[in-house]
Design a protein around this motif. Structure first.
Motif, short mmCIF file in Angstrom:
data_model
loop_
_atom_site.label_atom_id
_atom_site.label_comp_id
_atom_site.label_asym_id
_atom_site.label_seq_id
_atom_site.Cartn_x
_atom_site.Cartn_y
_atom_site.Cartn_z
N SER A 1 7.11 2.44 9.33
CA SER A 1 6.25 1.77 8.33
C SER A 1 6.75 2.05 6.92
O SER A 1 7.52 3.00 6.70
CB SER A 1 4.80 2.26 8.46
N GLY A 2 6.25 1.27 5.99
CA GLY A 2 6.52 1.53 4.58
C GLY A 2 5.84 2.81 4.12
O GLY A 2 6.37 3.55 3.28
N THR A 3 4.68 3.08 4.67
CA THR A 3 3.95 4.31 4.33
C THR A 3 4.79 5.53 4.71
O THR A 3 4.88 6.50 3.93
CB THR A 3 2.60 4.36 5.08
N THR B 1 -2.94 -1.29 -6.59
CA THR B 1 -2.08 -1.34 -5.41
C THR B 1 -2.92 -1.19 -4.15
O THR B 1 -4.14 -0.96 -4.21
CB THR B 1 -1.00 -0.24 -5.47
N ALA C 1 -1.94 2.49 0.60
CA ALA C 1 -0.77 3.13 1.23
C ALA C 1 0.21 3.68 0.20
O ALA C 1 0.99 4.58 0.53
CB ALA C 1 -0.05 2.15 2.15
N SER C 2 0.19 3.14 -1.03
CA SER C 2 1.09 3.67 -2.07
C SER C 2 0.74 5.10 -2.42
O SER C 2 1.61 5.89 -2.78
CB SER C 2 1.00 2.84 -3.36
N ASP D 1 7.87 1.38 -4.91
CA ASP D 1 7.16 0.80 -3.77
C ASP D 1 7.35 -0.72 -3.86
O ASP D 1 6.63 -1.42 -4.56
CB ASP D 1 5.68 1.17 -3.84
N ALA E 1 7.15 -2.67 -1.23
CA ALA E 1 6.64 -3.16 0.07
C ALA E 1 6.40 -4.67 0.04
O ALA E 1 6.62 -5.35 1.04
CB ALA E 1 5.34 -2.43 0.42
N GLU E 2 5.93 -5.17 -1.11
CA GLU E 2 5.56 -6.59 -1.21
C GLU E 2 6.64 -7.42 -1.88
O GLU E 2 6.45 -8.62 -2.09
CB GLU E 2 4.24 -6.70 -2.00
N SER F 1 8.25 -2.84 3.30
CA SER F 1 7.38 -2.89 4.49
C SER F 1 7.64 -4.17 5.27
O SER F 1 7.86 -5.23 4.69
CB SER F 1 5.91 -2.87 4.04
N ASN G 1 5.33 -4.91 7.73
CA ASN G 1 4.00 -5.09 8.26
C ASN G 1 3.76 -6.59 8.52
O ASN G 1 4.41 -7.43 7.93
CB ASN G 1 3.09 -4.54 7.15
N LYS H 1 3.74 -9.26 5.68
CA LYS H 1 4.77 -9.24 4.63
C LYS H 1 5.69 -10.47 4.74
O LYS H 1 5.65 -11.21 5.71
CB LYS H 1 5.57 -7.94 4.71
N GLY I 1 6.75 -1.93 10.49
CA GLY I 1 8.03 -1.28 10.21
C GLY I 1 8.23 -1.13 8.72
O GLY I 1 7.46 -1.67 7.92
C1 LIG Z 1 2.04 -2.09 -2.05
C2 LIG Z 1 2.15 -1.57 -0.65
N1 LIG Z 1 2.60 -0.34 -0.44
C3 LIG Z 1 2.74 0.17 0.78
C4 LIG Z 1 2.42 -0.57 1.91
C5 LIG Z 1 2.55 0.09 3.22
O1 LIG Z 1 3.42 -0.50 4.11
P1 LIG Z 1 3.17 -0.32 5.69
O2 LIG Z 1 1.98 -1.15 6.06
O3 LIG Z 1 4.45 -0.82 6.30
O4 LIG Z 1 2.95 1.13 5.95
C6 LIG Z 1 1.95 -1.88 1.75
C7 LIG Z 1 1.62 -2.78 2.87
O5 LIG Z 1 1.03 -2.54 3.84
C8 LIG Z 1 1.78 -2.39 0.45
O6 LIG Z 1 1.30 -3.63 0.23
#
Ligand SMILES: Cc1ncc(COP(=O)(O)O)c(C=O)c1O
Length: 378
Positions: A58-60, A84, A87-88, A162, A164-165, A186, A188, A191, A198
């Motif tokens: 995951s991005g997290t 945000t 998860a950030s 970050d 992710a988006e 991310s 997810n 996305k 992932g």
């Molecule tokens: C800004 C941001 N950061 C982090 C994440 C975390 O990514 P993930 O869902 O892959 O853990 C997301 C999306 O879910 C996100 O939109």
């Protein structure tokens, strides 16, 4: 309800994914790691212009590993954009550290460099600089990176991006996520490209990625038996999901093109309505327009953001408020916050519209018609 439900940003497979997944099945690599993981990392690094990439669950997880590598621990502070998804910030808590949230600037909706500079000056005077800054590239738009990097360099604070988006967006001619010490992405389900779940950690620092790679595989030491010196995690991506990612990566440019087209279509259909403003595009790059986001001024528009959201929901259309800022979250009610009311205002008035790349122009028109009807009925 008979009408087709429109979601914010549902997954969109190209068909290419199946060939890679079939190959993974046929080769017997139904496991964590494998040749598709290696190839996905290489292809991803090349696509965004990073030296090294690490595919993760995951991005997290990617943010968490970056914080661990930077030595973030109990009592430390980490600066995070307030506007945000949660998860950030959560990995800061995983490490027993404290987030300090920073407000947005109007031009990009991302971290305000002036507020960051004042904050770091104050922290430097107190003799306690934050261990890292996590800057978010919201809704596919890069933050004001030259300014943020210059400030952080001056104070010796590393920057984690970050992104992710923001896969497929640009900052000048670079990819967001490749400008700081490390960046995360991310995959997810919602996305711009997805592996169902992932993430990716990228860096030009080989040692950063090598350490994160070890931590992500239970921190196993190089030995024939199982030897461990530090706490590890099970954060790697499976070979099957990496196979999906490889197919998705091949259509990224097409997805960005369609996302931007959808945004422009909404703007053409609604741009004349008073009190309705689209998320600006900052002059330093191209947004991937992951979601089409707008703000509604209730006085001028004649209805609130919530009125519009409910009217869309009544027609089986998903729309969501802009992220609720972290400093307003009960989870972070004790956290330090610097800034004014920009993020709060965007949260109060902002609405994310369906932006899936499978949407037809007729689907976009259907959403726009309802928004126009709400405006006209007031
Ligand atoms: C800004 C941001 N950061 C982090 C994440 C975390 O990514 P993930 O869902 O892959 O853990 C997301 C999306 O879910 C996100 O939109």
């Amino acid at each position: 309800m008979s009408t087709k439900r429109l979601y914010l940003s549902p997954p969109h497979m190209s068909g290419l994914e199946m060939d890679f997944v079939r190959e993974a099945f046929e080769s017997g690599w139904i496991a964590p790691l494998g040749p598709h993981v290696d190839a996905f990392e290489e292809e991803f690094a090349a696509k965004v212009g990073a030296k090294h990439a690490l595919a993760l669950s995951s991005g997290t997880a990617a943010i968490h590993l970056a914080l661990i590598h930077l030595g973030v621990g109990p009592g430390d502070e980490v600066v995070v954009s307030t506007l945000t998804f949660v998860a950030s910030a959560n990995p800061v808590l995983y490490q027993g550290a404290r987030p300090v949230f920073v407000d947005s600037e109007r031009i990009s909706w991302n971290m305000d460099p002036n507020l960051l500079e004042d904050l770091l000056k104050r922290k430097a005077r107190l003799g306690k600089l934050p261990k890292a800054v996590i800057v978010v590239h919201l809704y596919g738009q890069a933050a004001n990176m030259d300014a943020i990097l210059e400030i952080c360099e001056r104070f010796g604070v590393p920057v984690i991006e970050d992104a992710a988006e923001a896969l497929g967006a640009t900052y000048k001619d670079r990819s967001p996520g490749t400008l700081g010490i490390a960046g995360i992405f991310s995959f997810n389900g919602n996305k711009i490209i997805t592996t169902s779940g992932g993430g990716m950690l990228v860096s030009d620092d080989a040692e950063f990625i090598a350490h994160a790679r070890k931590l992500a595989t239970q921190a196993r030491e190089p030995a024939p038996h199982y030897e461990h010196r530090e706490v590890g995690y099970n954060y790697r991506l499976s070979n099957i999901l990496a196979a999906i990612g490889r197919g998705q990566l091949r259509v990224l440019d097409e997805r960005v093109r369609r996302k931007r087209e959808i945004f422009e279509h909404y703007r053409r259909a609604l741009g004349d309505l008073p009190g309705l403003e689209f998320m600006p595009e900052a002059p330093w790059g191209l947004s991937n327009r992951w979601l089409t986001v707008l703000t509604i001024d209730p006085q001028e528009f004649g209805a609130t953001r919530e009125d519009v959201r409910l009217a869309l929901e009544a027609d089986n259309i998903e729309a969501r408020p802009v992220w609720k800022p972290m400093h307003l979250q009960p989870l972070y009610s004790n956290a330090e916050y610097v800034g004014g009311e920009v993020a709060e205002d965007l949260f109060r008035r902002g609405l994310c519209l369906p932006s899936g790349t499978k949407m037809s122009d007729q689907d976009v028109d259907r959403v726009a018609r309802i928004i126009r009807k709400v405006a006209n009925s007031s």
